[in-house]
Design an enzyme around this catalytic site. Structure first.
Site, PDB file in Angstrom:
ATOM      1  N   GLU A 125       0.843  -1.194   0.000  1.00  0.00           N
ATOM      2  CA  GLU A 125       0.000   0.000   0.000  1.00  0.00           C
ATOM      3  C   GLU A 125       0.879   1.245   0.000  1.00  0.00           C
ATOM      4  OE1 GLU A 125      -2.990   2.139   3.267  1.00  0.00           O
ATOM      5  OE2 GLU A 125      -1.908   0.281   3.739  1.00  0.00           O
ATOM      6  N   ASP A 127      11.464  -5.355  15.299  1.00  0.00           N
ATOM      7  CA  ASP A 127      12.183  -4.129  14.930  1.00  0.00           C
ATOM      8  C   ASP A 127      11.279  -2.909  15.067  1.00  0.00           C
ATOM      9  OD1 ASP A 127      14.477  -2.765  14.216  1.00  0.00           O
ATOM     10  OD2 ASP A 127      14.108  -2.913  12.065  1.00  0.00           O
ATOM     11  N   ALA A 141      11.455   4.828  12.993  1.00  0.00           N
ATOM     12  CA  ALA A 141      11.469   4.822  11.522  1.00  0.00           C
ATOM     13  C   ALA A 141      10.471   3.836  10.931  1.00  0.00           C
ATOM     14  CB  ALA A 141      12.876   4.493  11.024  1.00  0.00           C
ATOM     15  N   ASN A 142       9.976   2.898  11.709  1.00  0.00           N
ATOM     16  CA  ASN A 142       9.018   1.911  11.216  1.00  0.00           C
ATOM     17  C   ASN A 142       7.579   2.238  11.597  1.00  0.00           C
ATOM     18  OD1 ASN A 142      10.804   0.338   9.806  1.00  0.00           O
ATOM     19  ND2 ASN A 142      11.207  -1.064  11.500  1.00  0.00           N
TER      20      ASN A 142
END
Length: 615
Positions: free
Chosen positions: A102, A148, A152-153
């Protein structure tokens, strides 16, 4: 040469269908592109696998391709979840997989948002935390651990109402795993899986991935969001790993009512860590009523939820084994002998020892407890009180032995003894001072100031920690009205002088006092000397890496060059890969201490000397 394109790939058509428009970002697995689906006439995001060079591609291709397929499978299993980026498909193009995802228009990751706008308000952090927790819980219910979770994720994007950051999405299931599914884990044994500074301590020490570990990482992420930096931010990845395992997080200053929740999420013992259900309740209350949450944090401990109660401190670290004998001992470079008369074995040896230091390693921020006010023994005022036990004030460059007694290293206050000549048994060295107008000011300012004064040097060493030796009330004048700033080895001695107190030409008896960007004159596979980088030298220290807990020292001597080439590649430091190659040093010390760290260097492929700055 790189085996995959980056920005040069604009205009390529992938699998006869997806036109690459521009690059959205890069990560450990490769690049993420904005692409136009020519069949459905819509925009999608494509994740491309990229290898740094052909050698890496050949060595690591199968594992990374399998990881990409696993990422698609895990994320597709959460298709339709409001807080997970949807994965549509995984395809192969020119032998490598691409993940079709997406495209989230207008999205910004949490790391960049904090960098641009500054820290978020506690209630906003709680809202983000609730959304990510919901996504993680959905994965955990399917047996999938993310492994993780980091700023940033986490993507923030406009929602349907137009709120610019109203939509919260978790992305990057590239290192996810189902621990009980009997699947191959697509990672290398010498690589820590996760991101330094956000990795749960049980994962950093080799434990299995669990929901509690993801929750710890979420706690680090929310701490970053509200404070502007992570709770274990340090100068190097290795220092961050050590801080995660050994240090308590920095006390938050902006978190307000979110503070107790973060503290509960960052408990090092996973068995005492807040559960997902408890975290959801606490975060929900903050979102619903920030004012009520603030009031709740001021109540007595007895009225707080169980996860907010003070936790017993983690067990003291096991003291390191006795210092290695003089010299490097079984310190050997990997990969056989060098083409020059000076063997590469030293590279390996140095790397191993230094690596070991790093393994435990990172930067410790311990401070001396204030000695008794009298500070006197035999009628003479001791500069730092009877606990420290020194009869004269410390001087710049003094090396010391530290006896922590039964409390364990960095628990309480050590008894210090001078180590004349800074021999191989030295536990640390005085590297800075902080002046004060009074003993009270020294107690208040000394520890934090010492941390700042020694930060740059600690970032260049593998396994050290700051310790402030604060004057006692009675010994304040005798101490020269200043706090002495020590840098101490975390898991053992530093084996000699540190920083600028090392003389050019001096031989290393261990790698623990080797620093990043040190230049080495390699005399044999067990002997190296510190050299000026402006002149001829054999190797230069670039950094450190850690090998797996199951890797023996003998195995390390054959694997360390490869590990350094992968984790600390000389090309990243500007060295031409056609001329230079990675070297490494291993030694008994890191294996006895259990840290398994390796010192990574750069050297010429032909074994020749390096002259000045040849990068």
């Amino acid at each position: 040469m790189p085996s995959g394109p980056s920005t040069s790939g604009v205009g390529r058509i992938i699998a006869g269908r997806y036109l690459l428009l521009n690059q959205l970002g890069s990560g450990g697995m490769g690049h993420v592109w904005l692409a136009h689906d020519q069949r459905l006439a819509c925009e999608v995001a494509l994740k491309e696998i990229v290898f740094r060079d052909e050698a890496e591609a050949g060595h690591d291709r199968e594992a990374r391709v399998a990881r990409a397929r696993a990422e698609a499978r895990y994320a597709a299993g959460l298709r339709g979840h409001p807080h997970v980026v949807t994965v549509h498909d995984v395809l192969e193009h020119e032998g490598l997989p691409w993940i079709v995802m997406e495209y989230v228009a207008g999205a910004v990751d949490l790391r960049d948002l904090v960098a641009r706008r500054g820290p978020l308000q506690p209630a906003e952090c709680a809202r983000v935390g609730l959304a990510v927790l919901d996504a993680l819980t959905a994965g955990h219910q399917r047996g999938v651990m993310h492994r993780d979770v980091k700023p940033a994720n986490i993507l923030l994007a406009p929602d349907r109402s137009g709120s610019p950051y109203g939509r919260v999405l978790l992305t990057d299931y590239g290192i996810s795993v189902q621990p009980d599914a009997g699947e191959t884990r697509y990672t290398l044994t010498s690589v820590l899986v996760g991101t330094a500074g956000y990795l749960a301590p049980e994962r950093a020490t080799g434990g299995s991935p669990t929901p509690a570990a993801d929750l710890f990482s979420l706690g680090c992420t929310l701490y970053h969001a509200v404070e502007g930096r992570g709770p274990f931010d340090r100068e190097s990845h290795f220092a961050e790993i050590t801080a995660v395992v050994m240090d308590e997080p920095r006390p938050p200053r902006r978190a307000g009512a979110l503070g107790p929740v973060l503290e509960a999420m960052l408990v090092k013992d996973p068995g005492r860590r807040i559960t997902a259900t408890q975290a959801e309740t606490a975060l929900s209350q903050l979102v619903v009523s920030q004012a009520e949450a603030r009031a709740r944090t001021r109540t007595d401990l007895g009225s707080q939820p169980p996860w907010a109660q003070p936790m017993p401190p983690p067990p003291a670290p096991v003291p390191p084994p006795p210092a290695a004998p003089e010299g490097f001992g079984p310190l050997v470079t990997s990969g056989g002998s060098r083409r020059r008369t000076r063997p590469r074995a030293l590279h390996s040896a140095l790397a191993g020892l230094l690596g070991l230091a790093i393994a435990g390693g990172g930067v410790w921020y311990a401070v001396a407890q204030q000695p008794p006010a009298d500070g006197k023994e035999g009628g003479t005022a001791q500069p730092y009180g009877t606990r420290i036990g020194l009869s004269r004030p410390l001087k710049d460059g003094d090396c010391v032995l530290a006896d922590w007694g039964d409390t364990g290293a960095f628990k309480g206050t050590p008894r210090l003894r001078l180590e004349p000549g800074c021999g191989s048994a030295a536990d640390g060295q005085v590297l800075a001072f902080v002046g004060a107008a009074s003993a009270a000011e020294a107690r208040e300012r000394g520890p934090a100031a010492c941390e700042e004064r020694t930060e740059e040097l600690r970032g260049r060493l593998a396994d050290v920690r700051s310790f402030a030796v604060v004057p006692s009330e009675a010994g304040f004048v005798a101490a020269g009205k200043r706090t002495a700033c020590l840098v101490l080895g975390v898991h053992g001695p530093v084996y000699g002088p540190l920083g600028d107190h090392r003389e050019p030409g001096s031989a290393f008896s261990d790698v623990s006092n080797m620093q990043k960007r040190d230049c080495l004159d390699v005399r044999s596979n067990r002997s190296a000397r510190l050299m000026s980088c402006a002149g001829a030298h054999d190797e230069e220290v670039l950094g450190f890496t850690r090998l797996g807990a199951d890797v023996t020292l003998d195995e390390a001597r054959t694997e360390s060059d490869v590990a350094c080439g992968r984790e600390v590649p000389p090309r990243d430091y500007g060295f031409d890969p056609s001329v230079f190659t990675a070297g490494s040093w291993t030694s008994e010390g890191p294996w006895k201490a259990g840290t398994h760290f390796v010192v990574c260097t750069v050297r010429k492929q032909n074994g020749g000397t390096m002259e000045g700055d040849q990068s």
